[in-house]
Design an enzyme around this catalytic site. Sequence first.
Site, PDB file in Angstrom:
ATOM      1  N   SER A  20       0.895  -1.191  -0.035  1.00 33.65           N
ATOM      2  CA  SER A  20      -0.219  -0.029  -0.143  1.00 33.65           C
ATOM      3  C   SER A  20       0.925   1.272  -0.003  1.00 33.65           C
ATOM      4  O   SER A  20       0.511   2.132  -0.698  1.00 33.65           O
ATOM      5  CB  SER A  20      -0.916  -0.062   1.078  1.00 33.65           C
ATOM      6  OG  SER A  20      -1.778  -0.809   1.210  1.00 33.65           O
ATOM      7  N   THR A  65      -5.872  -3.559   7.172  1.00 35.57           N
ATOM      8  CA  THR A  65      -5.825  -4.815   6.702  1.00 35.57           C
ATOM      9  C   THR A  65      -6.049  -5.610   8.114  1.00 35.57           C
ATOM     10  O   THR A  65      -6.358  -5.173   9.073  1.00 35.57           O
ATOM     11  CB  THR A  65      -4.493  -5.063   5.813  1.00 35.57           C
ATOM     12  OG1 THR A  65      -4.455  -6.437   5.286  1.00 35.57           O
ATOM     13  CG2 THR A  65      -3.328  -5.100   7.021  1.00 35.57           C
ATOM     14  N   LYS A  69     -10.192  -5.015  10.005  1.00 34.19           N
ATOM     15  CA  LYS A  69     -11.001  -4.547   9.201  1.00 34.19           C
ATOM     16  C   LYS A  69     -12.503  -4.599  10.185  1.00 34.19           C
ATOM     17  O   LYS A  69     -13.365  -3.924   9.615  1.00 34.19           O
ATOM     18  CB  LYS A  69     -11.283  -5.582   8.099  1.00 34.19           C
ATOM     19  CG  LYS A  69     -10.209  -5.374   6.963  1.00 34.19           C
ATOM     20  CD  LYS A  69     -10.527  -6.199   5.763  1.00 34.19           C
ATOM     21  CE  LYS A  69      -9.351  -5.945   4.810  1.00 34.19           C
ATOM     22  NZ  LYS A  69      -9.292  -6.782   3.428  1.00 34.19           N
ATOM     23  N   ASP A 106     -12.635  -2.901  -1.403  1.00 31.13           N
ATOM     24  CA  ASP A 106     -12.213  -4.335  -1.852  1.00 31.13           C
ATOM     25  C   ASP A 106     -13.505  -4.736  -2.703  1.00 31.13           C
ATOM     26  O   ASP A 106     -13.137  -5.459  -3.869  1.00 31.13           O
ATOM     27  CB  ASP A 106     -12.212  -5.330  -0.708  1.00 31.13           C
ATOM     28  CG  ASP A 106     -10.958  -5.177   0.122  1.00 31.13           C
ATOM     29  OD1 ASP A 106     -10.081  -4.495  -0.574  1.00 31.13           O
ATOM     30  OD2 ASP A 106     -10.943  -5.614   1.210  1.00 31.13           O
ATOM     31  N   ALA A 130     -13.608 -19.443   2.369  1.00 28.87           N
ATOM     32  CA  ALA A 130     -14.662 -19.200   3.051  1.00 28.87           C
ATOM     33  C   ALA A 130     -14.176 -18.207   3.955  1.00 28.87           C
ATOM     34  O   ALA A 130     -15.034 -17.943   5.045  1.00 28.87           O
ATOM     35  CB  ALA A 130     -15.552 -20.244   3.550  1.00 28.87           C
ATOM     36  N   TYR A 218      -1.056 -12.010  -4.565  1.00 26.63           N
ATOM     37  CA  TYR A 218      -0.144 -11.409  -5.418  1.00 26.63           C
ATOM     38  C   TYR A 218       1.450 -11.497  -5.222  1.00 26.63           C
ATOM     39  O   TYR A 218       2.146 -11.168  -5.707  1.00 26.63           O
ATOM     40  CB  TYR A 218      -0.344  -9.835  -5.474  1.00 26.63           C
ATOM     41  CG  TYR A 218      -0.042  -9.200  -4.213  1.00 26.63           C
ATOM     42  CD1 TYR A 218       1.138  -8.770  -3.750  1.00 26.63           C
ATOM     43  CD2 TYR A 218      -1.058  -8.925  -3.353  1.00 26.63           C
ATOM     44  CE1 TYR A 218       1.182  -8.114  -2.570  1.00 26.63           C
ATOM     45  CE2 TYR A 218      -1.267  -8.398  -1.914  1.00 26.63           C
ATOM     46  CZ  TYR A 218       0.189  -7.794  -1.638  1.00 26.63           C
ATOM     47  OH  TYR A 218       0.375  -7.186  -0.621  1.00 26.63           O
ATOM     48  N   GLY A 239      -4.289 -10.942  -7.963  1.00 20.46           N
ATOM     49  CA  GLY A 239      -4.282  -9.930  -6.545  1.00 20.46           C
ATOM     50  C   GLY A 239      -3.881  -8.407  -6.715  1.00 20.46           C
ATOM     51  O   GLY A 239      -4.251  -7.762  -6.049  1.00 20.46           O
TER      52      GLY A 239
END
Length: 276
Positions: A20, A65, A69, A106, A130, A218, A239
């Site tokens: 980021s 992150t 969250k 997101d 999940a 990623y 990603g």
Amino acid sequence: MSAQKRRAAVLGSPISHSLSPVLHSAAYDELGLGDWTYERFEIDEAALPEFVGKLGPEWAGLSLTMPLKRAIMPLLDDISETAASVEAVNTVVFGPDGRRTGDNTDIPGMVAALREHGIEQVESAAILGAGATASSALAALARICTGEVVVYVRSDTRAAEMRQWGERLDVEVRTEAWEDAREALTAPLVIATTPAGTTDPLAGLVPERPATLFDVLYDPWPTDLAARWSAYGGAVVSGLDLLVHQAVLQVEQMTGRAPAPLGAMRKAGERALAAR
């Protein structure tokens, strides 16, 4: 040039791997925001309230992150409908009056990344995993999928949670055991939300003419699944695509400048990954 020094940052634990700062700093350079800085802070759930409480008027926003969250939500004044829909905030914007508004970029970031690859709508889809990212994927699919979403999970508890998310998001969800995950690979869109290495055993099972794979990882990249998928001619969304698109939305919200420089941010991210 901005009129005063402004600060933003990404918070999480662990945080040292985060791209980021690279993406946001590239945006600031491109937009001529020479007085803006974007940092990273190792913050866990216990330390979050004190950190947020001490932020001064120079702060424009925060990226969140894992594992923050959900933990950030009680500390906010307003939460967007998008963030509330999955009970997860990855973006906080500070208003001139100090109000803290939470959002989730997101979800629209996923939709934008798919759109960039020509995916506007699908008749059905499959999700591998999940966890928290899977619920955001389900929310994204609520916007573009007209039919059933099949979620492949490892436990009955996770299966029940994903069916509940489906009801909440008005998405037709069917859950299947992870042992049957090879069946997901024939879906028009497959979204892999699992940790690194989890989908490696599926790489040898990719069909000859795969459709589209969205792998949210990623680093490392490509995953075994993504590499085989691409070798067989299937479309692959990475990603990094997601990371850049959600960061574009964060930059626009925090700075009030739009459009954010998608191309410059992507190139900065690619260079940073190549250097690792």
